[in-house]
Write a protein that holds these residues in place. Structure first.
Motif, short mmCIF file in Angstrom:
data_model
loop_
_atom_site.label_atom_id
_atom_site.label_comp_id
_atom_site.label_asym_id
_atom_site.label_seq_id
_atom_site.Cartn_x
_atom_site.Cartn_y
_atom_site.Cartn_z
N CYS A 118 0.83 -1.21 0.00
CA CYS A 118 0.00 0.00 0.00
C CYS A 118 0.86 1.25 0.00
O CYS A 118 0.33 2.35 0.16
CB CYS A 118 -0.94 0.00 1.19
SG CYS A 118 -2.03 -1.39 1.18
N ASN A 136 -5.05 2.78 -1.72
CA ASN A 136 -3.97 1.82 -1.88
C ASN A 136 -3.25 1.97 -3.20
O ASN A 136 -2.04 1.81 -3.26
CB ASN A 136 -4.51 0.39 -1.78
CG ASN A 136 -4.83 0.02 -0.37
OD1 ASN A 136 -4.52 0.76 0.55
ND2 ASN A 136 -5.45 -1.11 -0.19
N LYS A 138 -8.86 1.11 0.32
CA LYS A 138 -8.81 0.10 1.36
C LYS A 138 -10.19 -0.48 1.59
O LYS A 138 -10.33 -1.62 2.02
CB LYS A 138 -8.29 0.75 2.64
CG LYS A 138 -7.85 -0.21 3.70
CD LYS A 138 -7.41 0.54 4.93
CE LYS A 138 -8.60 1.05 5.70
NZ LYS A 138 -8.24 1.74 6.93
N TYR A 169 -5.50 -3.86 -4.44
CA TYR A 169 -4.05 -3.68 -4.41
C TYR A 169 -3.48 -3.30 -5.77
O TYR A 169 -2.37 -2.80 -5.85
CB TYR A 169 -3.36 -4.94 -3.91
CG TYR A 169 -3.56 -5.16 -2.44
CD1 TYR A 169 -3.33 -4.12 -1.54
CD2 TYR A 169 -4.00 -6.37 -1.94
CE1 TYR A 169 -3.52 -4.29 -0.20
CE2 TYR A 169 -4.19 -6.55 -0.58
CZ TYR A 169 -3.95 -5.50 0.27
OH TYR A 169 -4.14 -5.67 1.62
#
Lengths: 410, 812
Positions: A53, B456, B472, B545
């Motif tokens: 992240c 992210n 997220k 992701y």
């Protein structure tokens, strides 16, 4: 080192989980090692998520996903809040043991409803020019170009000599006009700009000159304008500039500082000059706190000036100047008051006794009592004020006044 | 303890080594005739002389186990013996701990060695635990409580004494080797120093596996605290050292992923020059001073001879850092077709672009005032070329490195798509900025506010009009950056009614802007806000992701923690397919340059190739024990590059390999010291650029997998990277709040001309860096060059009050 738990805490937990039955020492030791390993592996797994992240900070969710990765049920309820992240864990120390816990207070429903709950902001996107043709424009969104040794090139030196662009000239003109206009609202706006905009750096030298020249013209005996208002505005500009952390004022202190001192110590009396002096004193103290270093000895030099004025006996300085000097000294810090001003009080009291002008003497007394009391209280922690000591320190004129003030403050 | 064991092994191995060196084989395989197991637990089943003593002692025990009395007597006899010998060993250990300076003097170690050799009986007195238990049982059966007590006490004391000496050979061997390295001349010292780190790790693991935790930790601290070693040998392996330290028991070692990939995924590969190898051979095999070293080297190492003289120390340092050392040269010898697919329409369009650029750039350099007519001339020529494709084909040289167009089947462009592309590219390309040191790019920066810890990943479409944000909270947001409405396609029954011969049929397929859903948030929205035009794609059940948008902006791929990949349509704004196959969170996904194919990589240690028309995986690329973290498609769609947790970059061929054979990477590259975040192929497909947490930007030559150079300059992890459209400028964004722009074209040109004097070495920042742009508090997570070479940066604003210390706090 890897994660380690104390054997005691594991023992405590096992006892709690198995209803008071204890495990043998070996098992507990084994369990402790095992748990340390499991937690270490989990942390390593959660680091994977942190990396992915593109963050530097691990949050509770990462750990939850690491648990999930290892087929363990994630623990819910521990969310990392942006707002109170720093205070999420509290420390309790008892019997040489430290315990961390999360504040989990019960919140009354009524409080929740009536309190103004902050709604989290939605995502928003903002576009700006980071660079135009290889140059980073100086705007609020861009950082200040750091003047490190490598980048202090001739470029910057040239720039300071360069003429301002038309836009900047207009900006300067509008800004200064706004600052001294009589409309309260626009003036507030202008002051806000002064205190927050970092693109000011380009025009700051001009703004400083504007202030210092303004002060000079308005203090000269020939000026006919209603000067104290203008002076007040100019001081407000100084104040706003001092609040702006994004601009470098160090280079212009030699212009700015005399202007403020002139306002503080001027001889002549104009309408409402007391508040002007008070304000100038505040600015002065702020500047000294902000810029004084051991190298430039700013504080030392200023204290010298004020001190000379205060102890002078030969009526060289008017009472208003002495008032300014006193305020200037007192605004610096409590330490200055205690070390420099306290010994002077006795002498000042004798002098003030002799003033014929009732308003003047009242004003002087008032300000001296105000500052001295506060400083005295900060030194003298015990509430019982030693009367004898007071008289010794401050003489017969001020001692009763200060004593009364102290009682009032209690 | 088992010094003699290796003496039997040595002549054999020597013979084999001399054989292999004689046969001029480039790779030297040091044979190990002792199996791993026998080495790890050396006291059992060794066919050597010392073992006989063990056997004899156990014979006594087993023989006397019939009667309790004799056992105890016998034991006592042995124990008195051990007391005297153990005193010696204790004093010797005390001596060593005092004299253990960073590098021990040779004579001192020799003395200890002798001391230990003079007490051979010591090893024979180790009574295996089973034997001990057996005796105990016998004693218990016979109710001999006193004897049990004494036996236990004696055994305890004996056991403790032996543990204190267990680590001695390890200390001696490593100290001895380090001293040996120090003796070497400066020019070749680094070559020998390569072995220290893997030796150290294996020794530590051995010690832990033998249940001597304290000794192991002492061993660890002694060498890791050594400042000289810290600066040289351990510098490239800091990440792993942290992991090693956490392994403190046998079970942990058995379960550790790290040990799996370090010990069982292959041999530690070390490259040496011929002269160094001979010296090393002399030291390890012929002299046999430290049999322990020889054993480890034989069991776990593989040495490769480098032709010529020793490599530069800096080069060697740069290339180290992989978990298993360096890369076997043989692994990188297979042919890789890194050329572009010039016969494909899309490449042709891109190629013409660059032809146009070079001619326009040439005009500029000539200083001629008439660029305008020349570009327009070029444009005309271009158009002609596109209509007469045969001619253009003939005019292009055949690239020997280019793969066949049919090697990996790639769909042709549709007619309308081709025309659209030609039109847009011509328009954009004629206005493209040629970036030179005097003509630096402008940068428009998009800051995402209120998104810290929530966002992210980011992705932008090829034409720089759509921005996709993966959160997220499992939601994908799509924004339009050019104020164009994000319109939806009409419903099927409405589409049927359209006149297909109409010229504007594509516009008509979309719903009108004024209709229904877009209306409600229109009036009160500020025009300057990008957000007024957003779409939300919901479907995933875990954080997003990775995102990838197809070239024509029809599709969006997303991968998530929920182990799935989803294909979204950006015309209907719905999810089309969910690709299942990965068994762990998917970390990256990317469309191939021609669309159609896409690749993904995941924590399940595989990378997979997919095609949007099939729900099943086409290829699976597995990587032993290491998570795959990032990937990148080669511009000719024949290869993908991945980065994995062992810090080795791998390039995989998408062509199916032979039956039954495991897919092996065609290129491997070691050199990064920490995890790699981003990979990019250069526009001509010849170079691979990688960057990550270790701040190194490394440029690799795909033709042989060698390092071109390493650019240093960033002061923190590099997260984003892009090349300008003409491929000459490299731009990197980092978490140190800066964007750096590098003159990549110049670097490659210098390298081809042989003028680059830092081949396989670190290139200083000042040489190829053009400019640094700084952001306030935004770490750039996406960088993108538009078709006209305007630089776009994207990043999430990091609020001031956050502190990095919170992370470390949780870690400790």
């Amino acid at each position: 080192m890897s994660v380690q738990f104390s054997v005691q805490s594991i023992e405590y937990l096992t006892e709690k989980l198995s209803n008071g039955r204890c495990l043998c020492d070996e098992s507990v030791a084994y369990l402790t090692a095992q748990i340390g390993r499991v937690i270490f592996n989990l942390l390593e797994d959660s680091c994977k998520f942190v990396r992915k992240c593109r963050r530097n900070e691990m949050i509770a969710n990462d750990f939850a996903f690491a648990l999930k990765l290892n087929h363990i049920k994630p623990i819910y309820g521990y969310t990392t809040k942006n707002i109170d992240r720093s205070s999420s864990f509290r420390k309790i120390k008892k019997d040489n043991r430290i315990l961390y816990h999360i504040d989990d207070n019960i919140i009354a429903l009524n409080d929740l409803i009536t309190s103004q709950v902050k709604v989290p902001f939605d995502l928003s996107i903002r576009a700006h020019w980071l660079a135009v043709d290889g140059q980073q424009p100086i705007t609020n969104e861009n950082p200040i170009v750091n003047t490190s040794i490598r980048s202090v090139s001739q470029n910057i030196l040239n720039k300071s000599r360069k003429l301002l662009s038309t836009e900047q000239q207009i900006y300067y003109k509008e800004l200064t006009e706004m600052c001294i206009c009589l409309n309260e609202k626009t003036r507030k706006q202008a002051l806000l700009i002064l205190s927050s905009d970092n693109s000011l750096q380009q025009v700051i030298s001009r703004v400083i000159i504007f202030i210092s020249e303004g002060v000079r013209v308005n203090l000269s005996p020939t000026s006919t304008f209603e000067r104290s208002i203008i002076l007040n505005f100019l001081l407000q500009m100084c104040d706003a500039l001092l609040q702006n952390d994004n601009i470098f004022l160090e280079l212009y202190l030699h212009d700015l500082f005399p202007a403020i001192l002139s306002c503080l110590l001027e001889r002549r009396i104009s309408r409402d000059h007391w508040s002007l002096r008070d304000f100038a004193g505040k600015c002065c103290g702020q500047m000294i706190r902000k810029f004084s270093t051991a190298a430039n000895r700013l504080q030392q030099r200023t204290v010298d000036i004020f001190y000379r004025i205060l102890i002078n006996n030969e009526e060289e300085y008017t009472w208003s100047s002495q008032y300014g000097a006193f305020v200037g000294l007192c605004e610096m810090s409590h330490k200055v008051i205690i070390q420099i001003v306290f010994p002077l009080i006795k002498q000042l009291g004798e002098k003030i006794r002799l003033i014929s002008d009732r308003e003047l003497s009242l004003k002087m007394t008032e300000v001296i009592v105000k500052f001295i009391t506060i400083a005295y209280r900060s030194v003298q922690n015990d509430n019982e004020s030693n009367e004898k000591k007071l008289y010794e320190d401050f003489g017969s004129y001020f001692a009763p006044l200060i004593q009364r003030q102290l009682i009032l403050l209690l | 303890m088992h010094f003699s064991s290796s003496s039997t092994a040595s002549p054999l191995s020597q013979n084999q080594i001399s054989n292999t060196t004689n046969s001029n084989n480039n790779v030297l395989f040091v044979p190990s005739n002792t199996s791993k197991m026998s080495f790890i637990i050396p006291n059992n089943n060794n066919n050597n002389s010392s073992q006989q003593q063990i056997v004899s002692s156990s014979n006594i025990l087993s023989a006397t186990s019939n009667s309790g009395m004799t056992t105890s007597i016998n034991l006592n006899g042995i124990n008195t013996q051990t007391n005297s010998t153990s005193n010696i060993s204790l004093s010797s250990s005390g001596q060593t701990s005092q004299t253990r300076s960073p590098f021990l003097q040779r004579p001192a170690t020799d003395q200890q060695q002798q001391q230990q050799r003079t007490t051979p009986s010591q090893s024979s007195q180790q009574i295996p635990q089973e034997e001990f238990m057996k005796i105990l049982r016998v004693l218990q059966d016979n109710n001999m409580t006193e004897s049990i007590e004494t036996l236990k006490k004696e055994y305890q004391s004996l056991f403790n004494k032996t543990t204190s000496s267990v680590s001695e050979p390890y200390f001696n061997a490593l100290d001895g080797y380090i001293a040996y390295v120090q003796e070497q001349p400066d020019s070749g010292r680094h070559e020998f120093a390569q072995l220290i780190y893997p030796l150290f790790v294996h020794m530590y693991l051995d010690l832990v596996e033998k249940d001597h935790l304290e000794e192991a930790q002492r061993f660890f601290m002694t060498y890791v605290k050594n400042t000289l070693l810290q600066a040289t040998v351990f510098a490239s392996h800091k990440d792993d050292l942290f992991r090693i330290k956490s392994l403190v028991s046998k079970e942990q070692i058995a379960q550790s992923e790290y040990v799996k990939s370090f010990r069982h995924n292959g041999r530690y590969w070390i490259k040496l020059c011929n002269a160094s190898l001979e010296l090393l051979d002399q030291f390890l095999i012929k002299q046999q001073k430290y049999p322990l070293l020889t054993k480890i080297v034989q069991a776990y190492f593989q040495l490769e001879i480098n032709d010529g003289s020793a490599r530069n120390a800096e080069t060697q340092r740069l290339l180290s850092g992989g978990r298993l050392g360096e890369i076997k040269t043989e692994d990188n010898t297979n042919r890789m077709y890194f050329g572009l697919l010039r016969d494909h329409d899309l490449t042709r369009i891109l190629q013409h672009k660059s032809i146009l650029a070079s001619s326009a750039g040439g005009d500029n350099e000539d200083g001629a005032g008439d660029d305008q007519p020349s570009t327009s001339k070029n444009r005309k020529k271009l158009k002609k070329d596109f209509f007469n494709q045969r001619q253009s084909k003939a005019s292009l040289k055949v690239d020997p490195n280019a793969p066949q167009l049919t090697r990996i089947p790639i769909p042709e462009l549709r007619e309308h798509e081709r025309m659209d592309l030609i039109n847009t590219f011509q328009e954009d390309y004629s206005r493209m900025l040629k970036i030179t040191p005097d003509n630096l790019p402008s940068c428009c920066y998009y800051t995402l506010l209120n998104g810290y810890l929530e966002i992210n990943c980011l992705e932008i479409s090829e034409d720089s009009t759509l921005l996709a944000v993966g959160g997220k909270n499992s939601i994908i947001y799509v924004y339009s950056l050019n104020r164009q409405k994000l319109s939806t396609m009409k419903l099927p029954h409405e589409l049927e009614r359209l006149d297909k011969s109409n010229e504007h049929v594509y516009e008509q397929m979309m719903t009108n802007d004024d209709s229904n859903n877009n209306n409600k948030d229109d009036p009160n929205n500020n025009d300057s806000d990008i957000l007024h035009n957003q779409r939300i794609l919901c479907g995933h059940t875990g954080p997003i992701y990775g995102l990838s948008m197809s070239r024509e902006k029809w599709f969006l791929l997303s991968c998530s923690e929920d182990c799935t990949i989803r294909l979204w349509s950006l015309l209907t704004w719905t999810c089309l397919i969910t690709f299942r196959g990965h068994t762990q969170p998917v970390f990256d996904v990317q469309f191939g340059p021609f669309g159609h194919y896409f690749a993904s990589c995941s924590l399940d240690k595989t990378a997979r190739l997919w095609c949007i028309e099939h729900a099943q995986t086409l290829r699976i690329f597995t990587d032993g024990c290491n998570d795959m973290e990032a990937l990148c498609f080669h511009p000719n769609s024949n290869y993908i590059a991945t980065s994995s947790a062992d810090r080795i970059l791998k390039i995989w061929d998408l062509l199916e390999s032979k039956e039954g054979q495991q897919l092996k990477p065609i290129r491997q590259m070691s050199g990064h010291k920490l995890n790699v975040c981003i990979l990019k192929f250069s526009k001509d497909g010849k170079y691979l650029i990688s960057a990550g947490y270790d701040r190194q930007i490394m440029i690799w030559d795909c033709s042989n997998g060698s390092l071109v150079t390493c650019l240093l300059g960033h002061t923190d992890a590099v997260f984003s990277m892009d090349l300008s459209r003409d491929g000459s400028i490299l731009c990197t964004g980092s978490v140190d709040f800066s964007i750096r722009i590098w003159n990549f074209g110049q670097l490659i040109k210098d390298k081809d001309d042989g003028k680059l004097d830092t081949v396989q070495r670190v290139t200083p920042t000042s040489k190829y860096e053009l400019v640094t742009y700084r952001t306030k508090r935004t770490s750039t997570t996406l960088i993108h060059f538009t078709r006209r070479n305007l630089l776009l940066g994207f990043g999430v604003f990091i609020p001031q009050n956050e502190t990095i210390t919170t992370t470390t706090k949780t870690k400790n």
